[in-house]
Design a protein around this motif. Structure first.
Motif, PDB file in Angstrom:
ATOM      1  N   GLY A  12      38.982  45.479  38.663  1.00  0.00           N
ATOM      2  CA  GLY A  12      40.254  44.783  38.797  1.00  0.00           C
ATOM      3  C   GLY A  12      40.235  43.557  38.380  1.00  0.00           C
ATOM      4  N   GLY A  13      40.943  42.535  39.055  1.00  0.00           N
ATOM      5  CA  GLY A  13      41.302  41.172  38.737  1.00  0.00           C
ATOM      6  C   GLY A  13      40.056  40.256  38.029  1.00  0.00           C
ATOM      7  N   ILE A  14      39.019  40.265  38.988  1.00  0.00           N
ATOM      8  CA  ILE A  14      37.922  39.329  38.622  1.00  0.00           C
ATOM      9  C   ILE A  14      37.090  39.962  37.359  1.00  0.00           C
ATOM     10  N   ASP A  36      35.819  52.681  39.336  1.00  0.00           N
ATOM     11  CA  ASP A  36      36.861  52.144  39.979  1.00  0.00           C
ATOM     12  C   ASP A  36      37.489  53.628  40.906  1.00  0.00           C
ATOM     13  N   ARG A  41      42.140  52.234  35.932  1.00  0.00           N
ATOM     14  CA  ARG A  41      41.721  50.902  35.964  1.00  0.00           C
ATOM     15  C   ARG A  41      40.188  50.938  35.024  1.00  0.00           C
ATOM     16  N   THR A  75      34.110  44.506  43.657  1.00  0.00           N
ATOM     17  CA  THR A  75      35.091  45.284  44.587  1.00  0.00           C
ATOM     18  C   THR A  75      35.410  44.155  45.643  1.00  0.00           C
ATOM     19  N   ASN A  77      35.707  42.495  49.489  1.00  0.00           N
ATOM     20  CA  ASN A  77      34.444  42.169  50.184  1.00  0.00           C
ATOM     21  C   ASN A  77      33.873  43.256  50.900  1.00  0.00           C
ATOM     22  N   HIS A  80      30.796  44.945  49.295  1.00  0.00           N
ATOM     23  CA  HIS A  80      29.803  44.294  48.577  1.00  0.00           C
ATOM     24  C   HIS A  80      28.352  44.814  49.075  1.00  0.00           C
ATOM     25  N   GLU A  97      30.007  39.816  43.333  1.00  0.00           N
ATOM     26  CA  GLU A  97      31.073  38.856  43.350  1.00  0.00           C
ATOM     27  C   GLU A  97      30.912  38.055  45.017  1.00  0.00           C
ATOM     28  N   LYS A  98      31.444  36.854  44.989  1.00  0.00           N
ATOM     29  CA  LYS A  98      31.423  36.082  46.098  1.00  0.00           C
ATOM     30  C   LYS A  98      32.555  36.420  47.106  1.00  0.00           C
ATOM     31  N   GLN A 126      30.267  30.818  40.433  1.00  0.00           N
ATOM     32  CA  GLN A 126      30.159  30.339  39.302  1.00  0.00           C
ATOM     33  C   GLN A 126      30.727  28.810  39.345  1.00  0.00           C
ATOM     34  N   TRP A 164      48.106  40.094  45.259  1.00  0.00           N
ATOM     35  CA  TRP A 164      47.918  41.522  44.681  1.00  0.00           C
ATOM     36  C   TRP A 164      46.647  41.810  45.403  1.00  0.00           C
ATOM     37  N   PHE A 167      43.914  41.020  49.584  1.00  0.00           N
ATOM     38  CA  PHE A 167      43.352  39.821  50.097  1.00  0.00           C
ATOM     39  C   PHE A 167      44.074  39.238  51.540  1.00  0.00           C
ATOM     40  N   HIS A 184      33.592  29.144  48.216  1.00  0.00           N
ATOM     41  CA  HIS A 184      33.323  28.376  46.970  1.00  0.00           C
ATOM     42  C   HIS A 184      33.110  26.923  47.388  1.00  0.00           C
TER      43      HIS A 184
HETATM   44  N1  LIG Z   1      34.255  34.245  41.760  1.00  0.00           N
HETATM   45  C1  LIG Z   1      35.529  34.117  41.768  1.00  0.00           C
HETATM   46  O1  LIG Z   1      36.171  32.812  41.664  1.00  0.00           O
HETATM   47  C2  LIG Z   1      36.636  34.999  42.344  1.00  0.00           C
HETATM   48  C3  LIG Z   1      37.938  35.115  42.039  1.00  0.00           C
HETATM   49  C4  LIG Z   1      38.815  36.382  42.371  1.00  0.00           C
HETATM   50  C5  LIG Z   1      38.068  37.243  43.228  1.00  0.00           C
HETATM   51  N2  LIG Z   1      36.976  37.313  43.409  1.00  0.00           N
HETATM   52  C6  LIG Z   1      36.190  38.438  44.129  1.00  0.00           C
HETATM   53  O2  LIG Z   1      36.133  39.451  43.446  1.00  0.00           O
HETATM   54  C7  LIG Z   1      36.337  40.471  44.287  1.00  0.00           C
HETATM   55  C8  LIG Z   1      37.370  41.480  43.858  1.00  0.00           C
HETATM   56  O3  LIG Z   1      38.506  40.606  43.835  1.00  0.00           O
HETATM   57  P1  LIG Z   1      39.689  41.016  42.699  1.00  0.00           P
HETATM   58  O4  LIG Z   1      40.650  39.659  42.634  1.00  0.00           O
HETATM   59  O5  LIG Z   1      39.020  41.453  41.344  1.00  0.00           O
HETATM   60  O6  LIG Z   1      40.320  42.107  43.369  1.00  0.00           O
HETATM   61  P2  LIG Z   1      41.232  43.501  42.817  1.00  0.00           P
HETATM   62  O7  LIG Z   1      41.979  44.055  43.913  1.00  0.00           O
HETATM   63  O8  LIG Z   1      42.066  42.816  41.670  1.00  0.00           O
HETATM   64  O9  LIG Z   1      40.053  44.511  42.017  1.00  0.00           O
HETATM   65  C9  LIG Z   1      39.205  45.105  43.086  1.00  0.00           C
HETATM   66  C10 LIG Z   1      38.924  46.691  42.375  1.00  0.00           C
HETATM   67  O10 LIG Z   1      38.027  47.248  43.220  1.00  0.00           O
HETATM   68  C11 LIG Z   1      38.634  48.497  43.243  1.00  0.00           C
HETATM   69  N3  LIG Z   1      37.573  49.263  44.248  1.00  0.00           N
HETATM   70  C12 LIG Z   1      37.931  49.120  45.616  1.00  0.00           C
HETATM   71  N4  LIG Z   1      36.827  49.618  46.478  1.00  0.00           N
HETATM   72  C13 LIG Z   1      36.175  50.260  45.477  1.00  0.00           C
HETATM   73  C14 LIG Z   1      35.151  51.171  45.533  1.00  0.00           C
HETATM   74  N5  LIG Z   1      34.527  51.458  46.614  1.00  0.00           N
HETATM   75  N6  LIG Z   1      34.405  51.542  44.368  1.00  0.00           N
HETATM   76  C15 LIG Z   1      35.007  51.428  43.147  1.00  0.00           C
HETATM   77  N7  LIG Z   1      36.101  50.448  43.064  1.00  0.00           N
HETATM   78  C16 LIG Z   1      36.725  49.879  44.086  1.00  0.00           C
HETATM   79  C17 LIG Z   1      39.823  48.474  43.423  1.00  0.00           C
HETATM   80  O11 LIG Z   1      40.671  49.797  43.010  1.00  0.00           O
HETATM   81  C18 LIG Z   1      40.469  47.363  42.277  1.00  0.00           C
HETATM   82  O12 LIG Z   1      40.587  47.924  40.951  1.00  0.00           O
HETATM   83  C19 LIG Z   1      36.675  39.990  45.836  1.00  0.00           C
HETATM   84  O13 LIG Z   1      35.073  40.188  46.468  1.00  0.00           O
HETATM   85  C20 LIG Z   1      36.832  38.611  45.580  1.00  0.00           C
HETATM   86  O14 LIG Z   1      36.334  37.814  46.657  1.00  0.00           O
HETATM   87  C21 LIG Z   1      35.962  36.128  43.061  1.00  0.00           C
END
Ligand SMILES: NC(=O)c1ccc[n+]([C@@H]2O[C@H](COP(=O)([O-])OP(=O)(O)OC[C@H]3O[C@@H](n4cnc5c(N)ncnc54)[C@H](O)[C@@H]3O)[C@@H](O)[C@H]2O)c1
Length: 358
Positions: A12-14, A36, A41, A75, A77, A80, A97-98, A126, A164, A167, A184
């Protein structure tokens, strides 16, 4: 130089914004497995970042059995702990991830698994690799700040509620802005203080703005029906040596003081904040002074040098930790204390009582 074989769970996003581009840029990883629960994705990420023979999985339990050196856990939280533990038990080193986990109990299970399997468990804070943070850490480490006895951890947004993913979902994330961005700021603060001995935590959490429809939100309107986590939370943390920390976290607050992933520290020899770049304040030859280190840009205006982002440093360091046994900057035990404090803020907010640590 051997490239590490990497798999990633959660595309996903991160994953797409931070890890995968930085891994690809570094040339240190061969990304051969993508997982995923939404297959599209995983396929898209594989097409953009995967090796020729890369495979796609829907179930992380299959991915961790692949021939991989490292597994990235990106994924929400809730998973994790389970995914990181499964990966370590399958002999893989982990970048997670955090925040480390939703609860201290989950974080402890992760630490136990890392110890038992002797695998690397690295939490993706990070911000520690930012140049301002790394420089300030050197000042703290060298004793130039003196004893740090008061600090503030800042994670305040005025209106930037993530709309998105999951959260806003308590079960998936374990909370709102406190666990998402407060994590953070608190991590940076504890790291600067080099103090992980907590005596007590008092907290308050608010659901004041989540029900409003006139939102002005940076990420588009949120659905008030879905916004179940807090919109802001605050903590007061007392350490065993008497030092105290104020923690402030919001995604939506009527404030003009917007500060994220920042710390302010007050030591016996000097203080520092990150409110206008990094500023060090102290008394020098009887005069109050402020120093602003020039951390960005080269000395020549047409060449700024090969500056690395925090995301680049994170991937390069993880490679050295796994491949060469380099020391971790983010020790998982430290990340577990962050999770323990955040959980205590929530518990205190709910009960109205201070939470005491043993
Ligand atoms: N380090 C940072 O600054 C930072 C920034 C944003 C997000 N994050 C962390 O990253 C993590 C994900 O956030 P995001 O924004 O990418 O969310 P997101 O929803 O964009 O992406 C998460 C992805 O995980 C998939 N997923 C969910 N459960 C799953 C599973 N059991 N097996 C496989 N795939 C699975 C979802 O379908 C999705 O595509 C969170 O823990 C968030 O705290 C960290």
């Amino acid at each position: 130089m051997r490239r590490l074989k990497a798999g990633i769970v959660g595309c996903g996003g991160i994953a797409n914004a931070k890890h995968l581009p930085a891994m690809a840029k570094s040339g240190l990883y061969e990304i051969t497995a993508f997982c995923d629960v939404i297959e599209e994705r995983a396929k898209e990420a594989k097409d953009r970042f995967g090796s020729e023979d890369a495979r796609v999985f829907l179930d992380y339990r299959e991915l961790v059995q692949e021939d991989l050196d490292v597994v990235y856990v990106t994924t929400p939280n809730r998973s994790h702990a389970d995914i990181s533990i499964a990966a370590m038990e399958a002999g893989k080193d982990v970048m997670c991830e955090k925040p480390m986990a939703r609860t201290y109990e989950e974080a402890q299970r992760m630490l136990e698994a890392a110890g038992r399997t002797k695998r690397v468990l690295n939490i993706a804070y990070q911000n520690r690799y930012r140049r301002d943070a790394a420089y300030l850490k050197e000042l703290c480490r060298s004793g130039e700040m003196g004893e740090i006895y008061f600090a503030k951890a800042h994670a305040l947004r005025r209106r930037a509620v993530p709309t998105w993913g999951v959260f806003l979902n308590e079960e998936e994330q374990g909370g709102g802005p406190l666990i998402d961005i407060g994590t953070h700021a608190l991590d940076l603060t504890l790291w600067m203080m080099d103090n992980y001995e907590v005596a007590s935590v008092t907290g308050a959490a608010f659901h004041k703005l989540s029900c409003q429809t006139d939102q002005g939100n940076a990420f588009g309107d949120w659905d008030p029906e879905l916004f179940k986590v807090e919109d802001s939370a605050f903590g007061f943390i007392r350490m065993k040596n008497g030092a105290v920390i104020e923690l402030e976290a919001s995604w939506a607050l009527n404030t003009l003081e917007v500060d994220e992933a920042k710390t302010s520290i007050c030591g016996t020899k000097a203080g520092a904040d990150m409110k206008d770049g990094l500023r060090i304040n102290r008394i020098h030859h009887n005069v109050p002074t402020v120093e602003k280190p020039e951390l960005f840009g080269g000395a020549v205006d047409f060449f700024s040098g090969d500056e690395k982002s925090a995301a680049d440093v994170e991937q390069e360091l993880f490679y050295r930790i796994v491949a060469d046994g380099a020391k971790q900057t983010v020790e998982p035990e430290q990340a577990a204390v962050v999770t323990r404090i955040l959980e205590a803020v929530y518990r205190s907010a709910e009960s109205g009582e201070t939470v005491y640590f043993d």
